[in-house]
Design an enzyme around this catalytic site. Sequence first.
Site, PDB file in Angstrom:
ATOM      1  N   TYR A 193       0.856  -1.198   0.000  1.00 37.11           N
ATOM      2  CA  TYR A 193       0.000   0.000   0.000  1.00 37.11           C
ATOM      3  C   TYR A 193       0.882   1.235   0.000  1.00 37.11           C
ATOM      4  CZ  TYR A 193      -4.985  -0.667   0.060  1.00 37.11           C
ATOM      5  OH  TYR A 193      -6.273  -0.891  -0.340  1.00 37.11           O
TER       6      TYR A 193
ATOM      7  N   GLU B 274      -0.521   4.791  -0.659  1.00 37.34           N
ATOM      8  CA  GLU B 274      -1.310   5.998  -0.937  1.00 37.34           C
ATOM      9  C   GLU B 274      -0.444   7.240  -0.732  1.00 37.34           C
ATOM     10  OE1 GLU B 274      -4.329   4.550   1.588  1.00 37.34           O
ATOM     11  OE2 GLU B 274      -5.892   4.792   0.103  1.00 37.34           O
TER      12      GLU B 274
ATOM     13  N   ASP C  17      -6.049  13.104 -25.790  1.00 37.86           N
ATOM     14  CA  ASP C  17      -6.204  11.712 -25.339  1.00 37.86           C
ATOM     15  C   ASP C  17      -5.543  10.845 -26.402  1.00 37.86           C
ATOM     16  OD1 ASP C  17      -7.013   9.128 -24.898  1.00 37.86           O
ATOM     17  OD2 ASP C  17      -9.106   9.612 -24.466  1.00 37.86           O
TER      18      ASP C  17
ATOM     19  N   THR D   3      -3.713   5.525 -22.191  1.00 33.11           N
ATOM     20  CA  THR D   3      -3.546   4.191 -21.624  1.00 33.11           C
ATOM     21  C   THR D   3      -2.134   3.736 -21.971  1.00 33.11           C
ATOM     22  OG1 THR D   3      -4.560   3.323 -23.630  1.00 33.11           O
ATOM     23  CG2 THR D   3      -5.965   3.453 -21.692  1.00 33.11           C
TER      24      THR D   3
ATOM     25  N   LYS E 100      -2.015  -0.126 -25.279  1.00 35.90           N
ATOM     26  CA  LYS E 100      -2.391  -0.250 -26.701  1.00 35.90           C
ATOM     27  C   LYS E 100      -1.107  -0.248 -27.536  1.00 35.90           C
ATOM     28  CE  LYS E 100      -7.037   1.702 -26.093  1.00 35.90           C
ATOM     29  NZ  LYS E 100      -7.146   2.487 -24.846  1.00 35.90           N
TER      30      LYS E 100
ATOM     31  N   ARG F 224      -1.787  -3.000 -18.636  1.00 38.72           N
ATOM     32  CA  ARG F 224      -3.109  -2.367 -18.676  1.00 38.72           C
ATOM     33  C   ARG F 224      -3.148  -1.262 -17.625  1.00 38.72           C
ATOM     34  NH1 ARG F 224      -7.556  -3.561 -21.448  1.00 38.72           N
ATOM     35  NH2 ARG F 224      -6.150  -4.984 -22.496  1.00 38.72           N
TER      36      ARG F 224
HETATM   37  N1  DSN Z   1     -11.837   0.212 -25.659  1.00 39.59           N
HETATM   38  C1  DSN Z   1     -10.843   1.029 -26.317  1.00 39.59           C
HETATM   39  C2  DSN Z   1     -10.812   0.780 -27.780  1.00 39.59           C
HETATM   40  O1  DSN Z   1     -10.962  -0.361 -28.174  1.00 39.59           O
HETATM   41  O2  DSN Z   1     -10.592   1.692 -28.547  1.00 39.59           O
HETATM   42  C3  DSN Z   1     -10.988   2.462 -26.015  1.00 39.59           C
HETATM   43  O3  DSN Z   1     -10.980   2.655 -24.656  1.00 39.59           O
END
Ligand code: DSN
Length: 412
Positions: free
Chosen positions: A50, A52, A196, A222, A225, A231
């Site tokens: 933990y 925080e 984004d 994120t 990707k 993740r």
């Molecule tokens: N779920 C993602 C996508 O497939 O583009 C976006 O958050």
Amino acid sequence: MSLEKKDPEIFSLIEKELQRQKEMLDLIASENYAPKEILEASGSVLTNKYSEGYPGKRYYAGNEFIDKVETLAIERAKELFGMPCANVQAHSGSTANFEAYRALMKYGDTLMGLKLDQGGHLTHGSPVNFSGQIYNIVSYGVDKDSEQLDYDAIMEQAKEVKPKVIVCGYTAYPRTVYFDKFREIADACGAYLLCDIAHIAGLIAGGAHMPAGPYADVITTTTHKSLRGPRGAIILAKEEHCKSINKGVFPGSQGGPLDHITAAKAVCFHNAMQPEFREYAAQIVKNAKSLAEELKAKGFRLVSGGTDNHLVLVDVKSRGLNGKIAQNALENAGVVCNKNTIPYDTEKPFVGSGIRLGTPAVTTRGMKEDDMKVVAEVFSRVLESPEDEALHSKVKSEVAEFMGKFPIYGDL
Ligand code: DSN
């Protein structure tokens, strides 16, 4: 005791999922295969802690090494994306956007984002999402003919609406996002610019897309990707927003950070700084362009006519299908991708008139431009006979054999 002995049910499902990942052709534009070192860090003992707070200022003792891990992740993220401030604790892209909005706006303020059915994201103002419920949403669209962003029209709309925040960066937009033009638009109407970059973060990190850092007030992304990490998500910001973003993440909306994921994010940023990652990012784009050309040669209509990045949006309605039918037929034939709306779609989002294809995952597996010929051929064969189950199962075996030439995780 090993997982296999302790919980054979879950162990066996993980094994089956690994086998599925090995055999199926993954064309989901937002997926990738995290390298082993990322799996190792995210499966480490750091999950036990933990912490925080932030490095040097925690609410729990025992954070000597966690502080070092998080500081490394922060420093690497700042360097990679050219921003002075980074928060690496955001759990997901949606929470990152929530936290960034809260730092930049009051509830009820105006947010301008691309319509969901034209390539935006739920968190960019959809009425079924928190963003559409707590902010005043004025969405922009793409041009009906070119199916691309019309920066002059967005400028005009923004000057009239005077939003507090403009969001750019998309989930189903196959073209370059000109962050410099968005900066001009934001400046002309006194808005903050939030980029984004979740889908194209790997392309930006690898120099295959223009950077957002010089233009954005805040960047969210994120990490799993095209960036090929664990993740999770991060938020980058100009110095003036640093404090409010950090407060917005903790204690504003999250409790303890996921330290094992923070470590994996740090590894991901390190990987993305290596020369090989530049080659990877360039190859993602080459593969997408090759796939686009092959599909066009087979008579498919592509939204916006092609691609500049990692994704291709195919209009399957022009072939007498819809997204749902096409997605199901392709899955039965060993190809995973997703149905998607296309600009000015008349189908509901759960059906859609399009199929979104992306190349980050197949590029990780080592595919090159020539392999996209095989991919396009499979896609075309299946969609020519969307109800031929015998053909689908034949193609599925062929796909599994083809994927065997591009191994993942070796001995795992
Ligand atoms: N779920 C993602 C996508 O497939 O583009 C976006 O958050």
